[in-house]
Design a protein around this motif. Sequence first.
Motif, PDB file in Angstrom:
ATOM      1  N   ALA A   1       0.813  -1.219   0.000  1.00 47.88           N
ATOM      2  CA  ALA A   1       0.000   0.000   0.000  1.00 47.88           C
ATOM      3  C   ALA A   1       0.844   1.267   0.000  1.00 47.88           C
ATOM      4  CB  ALA A   1      -0.937  -0.001   1.209  1.00 47.88           C
ATOM      5  N   GLY A   2       2.170   1.109   0.058  1.00 46.40           N
ATOM      6  CA  GLY A   2       3.042   2.269   0.075  1.00 46.40           C
ATOM      7  C   GLY A   2       3.099   2.974   1.409  1.00 46.40           C
ATOM      8  N   VAL A   3       2.661   2.299   2.450  1.00 47.40           N
ATOM      9  CA  VAL A   3       2.621   2.895   3.788  1.00 47.40           C
ATOM     10  C   VAL A   3       3.938   2.677   4.535  1.00 47.40           C
ATOM     11  CG1 VAL A   3       1.460   2.835   6.029  1.00 47.40           C
ATOM     12  CG2 VAL A   3       0.124   2.681   3.912  1.00 47.40           C
ATOM     13  N   ALA A   4       4.506   1.477   4.458  1.00 47.62           N
ATOM     14  CA  ALA A   4       5.758   1.158   5.148  1.00 47.62           C
ATOM     15  C   ALA A   4       6.930   1.295   4.191  1.00 47.62           C
ATOM     16  CB  ALA A   4       5.703  -0.255   5.710  1.00 47.62           C
ATOM     17  N   ASP A   5       8.023   1.841   4.691  1.00 46.21           N
ATOM     18  CA  ASP A   5       9.246   1.993   3.909  1.00 46.21           C
ATOM     19  C   ASP A   5       9.919   0.627   3.783  1.00 46.21           C
ATOM     20  OD1 ASP A   5      11.710   2.553   2.843  1.00 46.21           O
ATOM     21  OD2 ASP A   5      12.216   4.147   4.263  1.00 46.21           O
TER      22      ASP A   5
ATOM     23  N   ARG B   1       9.510   2.185   9.196  1.00 43.27           N
ATOM     24  CA  ARG B   1       9.338   3.633   9.070  1.00 43.27           C
ATOM     25  C   ARG B   1       8.208   3.914   8.081  1.00 43.27           C
ATOM     26  NH1 ARG B   1      14.628   6.449   7.246  1.00 43.27           N
ATOM     27  NH2 ARG B   1      14.001   5.523   5.259  1.00 43.27           N
ATOM     28  N   PHE B   2       7.416   4.947   8.355  1.00 39.97           N
ATOM     29  CA  PHE B   2       6.361   5.343   7.433  1.00 39.97           C
ATOM     30  C   PHE B   2       6.966   5.818   6.108  1.00 39.97           C
ATOM     31  CE2 PHE B   2       3.395   5.770  11.056  1.00 39.97           C
ATOM     32  CZ  PHE B   2       2.247   5.245  10.482  1.00 39.97           C
TER      33      PHE B   2
ATOM     34  N   SER C   1       8.831   7.032  18.746  1.00 39.89           N
ATOM     35  CA  SER C   1       9.599   7.054  17.494  1.00 39.89           C
ATOM     36  C   SER C   1       8.757   7.402  16.279  1.00 39.89           C
ATOM     37  CB  SER C   1      10.255   5.695  17.258  1.00 39.89           C
ATOM     38  OG  SER C   1       9.271   4.705  16.985  1.00 39.89           O
ATOM     39  N   GLY C   2       7.439   7.232  16.387  1.00 35.41           N
ATOM     40  CA  GLY C   2       6.574   7.466  15.245  1.00 35.41           C
ATOM     41  C   GLY C   2       6.612   6.356  14.216  1.00 35.41           C
ATOM     42  N   ARG C   3       7.227   5.209  14.554  1.00 39.34           N
ATOM     43  CA  ARG C   3       7.319   4.103  13.619  1.00 39.34           C
ATOM     44  C   ARG C   3       6.050   3.241  13.646  1.00 39.34           C
ATOM     45  NH1 ARG C   3      12.444   2.662  11.730  1.00 39.34           N
ATOM     46  NH2 ARG C   3      11.900   0.452  11.666  1.00 39.34           N
ATOM     47  N   ILE C   4       5.798   2.584  12.540  1.00 43.40           N
ATOM     48  CA  ILE C   4       4.739   1.574  12.484  1.00 43.40           C
ATOM     49  C   ILE C   4       5.155   0.396  13.350  1.00 43.40           C
ATOM     50  CG2 ILE C   4       3.533  -0.061  10.990  1.00 43.40           C
ATOM     51  CD1 ILE C   4       4.160   1.888   8.652  1.00 43.40           C
TER      52      ILE C   4
END
Length: 333
Positions: free
Chosen positions: A160-164, A239-240, A290-293
Motif C-alpha cells: 500500500a506504500g505505507v511502510a518503507d 518507518r512510514f 519514534s513514530g514508527r509503524i
Amino acid sequence: MGIRVAVAGASGYAGGELLRLLAGHPEFDLVAATAHSQAGTHVTAVHPQLTGLDLTLGATDAATLSEADLVFLALPHGESAALAAQLPESVKIVDLGADFRLADASAWGTYYGGAHAGTWTYGLPELPGQRARVAAATRVANTGCYAATVTLALAPLIAAGVADPADVVVVASSGTSGAGRSAKAHLLGSEVMGDLTPYKVGVHQHVPEIKQATGATSLSMTPVLAPMPRGILATVTARFATEADPRAVLKDAYAGEPFVHVLPEGQWPHTAATAGSNSCHLQATVDADSGRILVLSALDNLGKGAAGQAVQCANIMSGLPETLGLSVFGVAP
C-alpha cells in the motif's frame, strides 16, 4: 474414496501435526506416512497424541509415496528436491522445507548452501494473486514459520506504500518445536526453561524469503528461542513511507480472510490464543515516541507456520474449500 495423501518425514513435529490434521480431514485419505530412522515403528510410539490412528511408518522412498494423489514433504531443508524429482508429475506436492521457496539462487547459497533446486509456487494464499497461483499449481513451496508470521504483518503495508521497504526491523520469539525434533543439547529442558536466547542474529535463513514475499529491501531480524513448545510472536517495526493508519490497511487487506484476524483495538496477539489453529492474529499501532509503524503478529509455528498452512494449500490445489479440516480457533489455556 477420497483424495489419497501421503506424508514423508512423518516422525518430526511438523509431520506429526500433519498426521493429526489429515486424520480428521473429511476429504483426504491418509494412505502412507514415511520416516527414516523410525521406519517400521507404529505411529503411536512416535506420536502418542495420535492414539487410535492405526498406521505404521514406512521407509521414505518414491515407490511408496507415488501411490498418493498428493504428497506432503516434511523433510529437513535440502532433502526434498531429490525425492520430489523421483515422483511422477501426476502427483501433487506440498513441500514444507525450504528447497523451493527462494527465486534467487545466490540467496539460497548464502543462507542454506549447496545447489539451488529451483522455485515453486509460493504457498501463502493470502498474498495478492497467490491463491489463484496455488490453485493452478502441482508443486507448492510452503512458507517458513517466521516468514509466514512476518509476511502477514508486513506485506500489505509495503504493497500500500505505507511502510518503507528499506527500513524494517523484526524481533520474533519462537517455541522450541521450530528447531525440529532432533536431540540438541541447547534444546534440553534444563537449558531452555526460564531463559530467552537469541540465535542466528542478523543471518536467519528466513530473511531472504520474507524480503521476497513482502518487497522489503532491507530487513534486520533477531530471532529468540522461547521456553514454550509451540508458537511465534513477532514484533515488526517499519518507518512510514506515507502517512496512513496501518491497522486500517491491514483490516482492508484481510477483510474476508478466514485465517488472518486483525484484533479489536486494545487487544494484543499472544501465542496461546493461536495454539492448535491455522490462524494468525495481528494488531497494529504507531509507536508514540519514534513514530514508527508497529505490528504484532502471532501464530502457531506448527499450524499456520507449517502443517496447517500446508493443508490449506493442499485444499486449494485439490479444488476443496480451503478451510476444510482446519480450525480458526486456538486451544487455551
